[in-house]
Design a protein around this motif. Structure first.
Motif: not given
Length: 152
Positions: A10-11, A83-88, A93-100, A102-107
């Motif tokens: 969703d994010d 994505d970490a900057i965006y989440q902060v 805060g930083i959500y690790t699973l969401e971070l991974l 997003t990075a996987t989907t975009l790269a």
């Protein structure tokens, strides 16, 4: 776990507006650019398309992943940092699973898909494959018409 994946998806979709939306376009574009370079290199060297090699050839799997890590390491790290900057900024805060996710989907996903497609397309072009486009053969120099200088 399911809640984290749902929130992450969703994010990811909700990031099309707000701060740092440029990265939703730039990261896949950079990943595809790197995939085009790698796919053309694969076609020149006669290697099979990336995903096919990973799935069908266990002996080449490690080599394929090593090659991908060289290409994707920087873009993936940039995706994680952005994505970490965006989440902060957005979530404080930083959500690790969401971070991974997003990075996987975009790269990673655009890279893997584009690299295989480029390799397949490049092999269909006459000059892109190994040996000047001739499968299994060695390239032979093509001589053009000779123009001899006439003295008169």
């Amino acid at each position: 776990m399911e809640e984290a994946l749902s929130r992450g998806w969703d994010d990811l979709i909700g990031r099309s507006s707000g701060p740092m939306t440029f990265r939703l376009i730039m990261q896949p574009v950079v990943a595809v650019f790197l995939a085009i370079r790698a796919g053309l290199r694969d076609a020149r060297e006669g290697r099979p398309p990336f995903l096919w090699a990973v799935v069908s050839d266990p002996a080449r799997r490690r080599e394929s992943f090593r090659d991908v890590l060289g290409d994707l390491r920087n873009i993936f790290l940039v995706a994680i940092a952005l994505d970490a900057i965006y989440q902060v900024i957005v979530h404080s805060g930083i959500y690790t699973l969401e971070l991974l996710l997003t990075a996987t989907t975009l790269a990673v996903v655009p890279y893997a898909i584009a690299r295989g497609l480029v390799t397949r397309l490049a092999r269909r072009l006459p000059a892109a494959g190994p040996a000047g486009g001739r499968p299994g053969g060695q390239a032979t120099p093509v001589e053009g018409p000779r123009h001899e200088r006439q003295e008169g």
